[in-house]
Design a protein around this motif. Structure first.
Motif, PDB file in Angstrom:
ATOM      1  N   GLY A 211      -6.941  33.928 -98.108  1.00  0.00           N
ATOM      2  CA  GLY A 211      -6.660  34.045 -96.681  1.00  0.00           C
ATOM      3  C   GLY A 211      -7.893  33.798 -95.821  1.00  0.00           C
ATOM      4  N   LYS A 212      -9.055  34.293 -96.260  1.00  0.00           N
ATOM      5  CA  LYS A 212     -10.291  34.058 -95.516  1.00  0.00           C
ATOM      6  C   LYS A 212     -10.645  32.573 -95.476  1.00  0.00           C
ATOM      7  N   VAL A 213     -10.508  31.916 -96.626  1.00  0.00           N
ATOM      8  CA  VAL A 213     -10.822  30.488 -96.704  1.00  0.00           C
ATOM      9  C   VAL A 213      -9.887  29.678 -95.811  1.00  0.00           C
ATOM     10  N   GLN A 214      -8.599  29.970 -95.874  1.00  0.00           N
ATOM     11  CA  GLN A 214      -7.628  29.217 -95.082  1.00  0.00           C
ATOM     12  C   GLN A 214      -7.840  29.428 -93.580  1.00  0.00           C
ATOM     13  N   THR A 215      -8.171  30.637 -93.185  1.00  0.00           N
ATOM     14  CA  THR A 215      -8.433  30.910 -91.762  1.00  0.00           C
ATOM     15  C   THR A 215      -9.652  30.141 -91.275  1.00  0.00           C
ATOM     16  N   THR A 216     -10.714  30.111 -92.078  1.00  0.00           N
ATOM     17  CA  THR A 216     -11.930  29.402 -91.694  1.00  0.00           C
ATOM     18  C   THR A 216     -11.701  27.901 -91.623  1.00  0.00           C
ATOM     19  N   ILE A 217     -10.982  27.346 -92.584  1.00  0.00           N
ATOM     20  CA  ILE A 217     -10.692  25.906 -92.584  1.00  0.00           C
ATOM     21  C   ILE A 217      -9.845  25.532 -91.372  1.00  0.00           C
ATOM     22  N   SER A 218      -8.875  26.361 -91.044  1.00  0.00           N
ATOM     23  CA  SER A 218      -8.011  26.066 -89.898  1.00  0.00           C
ATOM     24  C   SER A 218      -8.788  26.099 -88.594  1.00  0.00           C
ATOM     25  N   ARG A 219      -9.738  27.014 -88.455  1.00  0.00           N
ATOM     26  CA  ARG A 219     -10.550  27.080 -87.238  1.00  0.00           C
ATOM     27  C   ARG A 219     -11.566  25.950 -87.175  1.00  0.00           C
ATOM     28  N   LEU A 220     -12.001  25.460 -88.321  1.00  0.00           N
ATOM     29  CA  LEU A 220     -13.036  24.430 -88.359  1.00  0.00           C
ATOM     30  C   LEU A 220     -12.483  23.056 -87.988  1.00  0.00           C
ATOM     31  N   PHE A 221     -11.292  22.746 -88.435  1.00  0.00           N
ATOM     32  CA  PHE A 221     -10.684  21.436 -88.173  1.00  0.00           C
ATOM     33  C   PHE A 221      -9.433  21.631 -87.321  1.00  0.00           C
ATOM     34  N   ASP A 222      -9.481  21.113 -86.095  1.00  0.00           N
ATOM     35  CA  ASP A 222      -8.309  21.160 -85.232  1.00  0.00           C
ATOM     36  C   ASP A 222      -7.260  20.178 -85.739  1.00  0.00           C
ATOM     37  N   ASN A 223      -6.037  20.535 -85.537  1.00  0.00           N
ATOM     38  CA  ASN A 223      -4.928  19.691 -85.976  1.00  0.00           C
ATOM     39  C   ASN A 223      -4.398  18.884 -84.806  1.00  0.00           C
ATOM     40  N   ILE A 224      -4.360  17.567 -84.973  1.00  0.00           N
ATOM     41  CA  ILE A 224      -3.827  16.674 -83.948  1.00  0.00           C
ATOM     42  C   ILE A 224      -2.832  15.746 -84.623  1.00  0.00           C
ATOM     43  N   SER A 225      -1.699  15.535 -83.988  1.00  0.00           N
ATOM     44  CA  SER A 225      -0.700  14.649 -84.575  1.00  0.00           C
ATOM     45  C   SER A 225      -1.147  13.206 -84.451  1.00  0.00           C
ATOM     46  N   SER A 226      -0.773  12.405 -85.413  1.00  0.00           N
ATOM     47  CA  SER A 226      -1.148  10.993 -85.389  1.00  0.00           C
ATOM     48  C   SER A 226      -0.523  10.271 -84.199  1.00  0.00           C
ATOM     49  N   GLU A 227       0.682  10.685 -83.788  1.00  0.00           N
ATOM     50  CA  GLU A 227       1.319  10.053 -82.634  1.00  0.00           C
ATOM     51  C   GLU A 227       0.532  10.318 -81.359  1.00  0.00           C
ATOM     52  N   LYS A 228       0.027  11.539 -81.216  1.00  0.00           N
ATOM     53  CA  LYS A 228      -0.754  11.865 -80.027  1.00  0.00           C
ATOM     54  C   LYS A 228      -2.062  11.088 -79.991  1.00  0.00           C
ATOM     55  N   PHE A 229      -2.698  10.949 -81.152  1.00  0.00           N
ATOM     56  CA  PHE A 229      -3.949  10.210 -81.182  1.00  0.00           C
ATOM     57  C   PHE A 229      -3.716   8.733 -80.874  1.00  0.00           C
ATOM     58  N   LEU A 230      -2.655   8.147 -81.397  1.00  0.00           N
ATOM     59  CA  LEU A 230      -2.346   6.756 -81.085  1.00  0.00           C
ATOM     60  C   LEU A 230      -2.033   6.573 -79.611  1.00  0.00           C
TER      61      LEU A 230
END
Length: 302
Positions: A211-230
């Motif tokens: 849980g600690k690892v997953q929380t840190t990874i999620s905060r480190l890399f923001d999630n953006i949809s490919s459609e939004k980036f295009l």
């Protein structure tokens, strides 16, 4: 039947040793995963989202050479979107840098990081999870197997040849039936204890660190949809195309201004120097003619 005789019975010993082996393998696997998760968390917790662009090479090298997460990182890295910039020349030929997308200011991912850094990849793939899941069933299955085996052996020892042998064989049958029942009791109890201990150990050694690892990874890399980036790229492309169209429309005027400036700056001084040279030549020739005494004819000629 005393306790020592019960514990030295071969079927019961097999159940006990299977139970001990199961616990040893379970804790050995979970401690290994716990160690790897702690090392992983200690490394990624030193990074911040704001300085990830500058330290990406550092995290990439550690992830790529760490056998625990190298395969996961290789797949996850393909989903990353970097904050790219383009170089543009200004009016004074000075370079300015502009971001390709106004929303992508750091390293982002088009897929949820938890899709890659999940329980299956970070925990269960590091040991034989199917074996640990099957151990309670194996322990439970040993009980009926040895129970019916003891019963079959006991019935095979019945001897009805005489009254004494009948009494002796019946007494042996009762003793074997008791041992057979105890084997099932031991097996089912071992299975229940293993399930309880395994769940507690998994929760404390693996799930909490995961849980600690997953929380840190999620905060480190923001999630953006490919459609939004295009869509952002399309918007920026339209802005650049509009600027290019304006530049092409104003190009003839700029060319005219540049041509006039070139003629005024280079051709006119050259013609002035040429006329000045001709005048000087004319003056020199007049002086030569005057010195020769033929000034009137030369003057008439010019």
């Amino acid at each position: 039947m005393n306790i020592l005789h019960i514990l030295t019975d071969i079927p019961i010993l097999i159940v006990i040793f299977t139970f001990i082996f199961s616990l040893i393998y379970c804790f050995k696997s979970y401690f290994k995963v716990n160690k790897n998760l702690k090392e992983f968390f200690a490394f990624i917790s030193t990074f911040k989202k704001t300085d990830l662009n500058f330290r990406f090479k550092e995290i990439d090298e550690w992830m790529s050479y760490n056998p625990y997460v190298s395969t996961i990182w290789l797949e996850f890295k393909n989903t990353l979107v970097f904050s790219e910039s383009v170089a543009l020349k200004g009016k004074n030929n000075d370079l300015t840098y502009k971001e390709v997308s106004s929303t992508v200011q750091n390293i982002q991912t088009t897929v949820d990081p938890l899709y890659f850094f999940d329980e299956e990849a970070l925990v269960k793939s590091q040991y034989n999870s199917k074996l640990i899941g099957a151990l309670p069933t194996i322990l439970t299955g040993l009980g009926p197997m040895f129970t019916f085996l003891n019963i079959a052996i006991a019935f095979g020892k019945l001897d009805f040849s005489s009254q004494e042998t009948i009494l002796s064989s019946v007494a042996g049958l009762m003793s074997s039936m008791q041992t057979a029942a105890l084997v099932s009791v031991f097996a089912v109890s071992a299975s229940l204890i293993f399930i309880m201990v395994e769940k507690i150990a998994f929760n404390r050694l693996c799930e909490s660190e995961l849980g600690k690892v997953q929380t840190t990874i999620s905060r480190l890399f923001d999630n953006i949809s490919s459609e939004k980036f295009l869509f952002e790229l399309l918007k920026e492309t339209k802005i650049q195309n509009n600027a290019l169209s304006n530049l092409m429309a104003a190009m003839p005027d700029h060319f005219k201004i540049a041509l006039n400036a070139g003629i005024a700056g280079n051709l006119v001084p050259y013609l002035e120097n040429l006329i000045f040279g001709i005048n000087q030549l004319n003056k020199g020739m007049k002086d030569v003619v005057k010195s020769a005494g033929k000034g009137d004819d030369v003057d008439d000629l010019f």
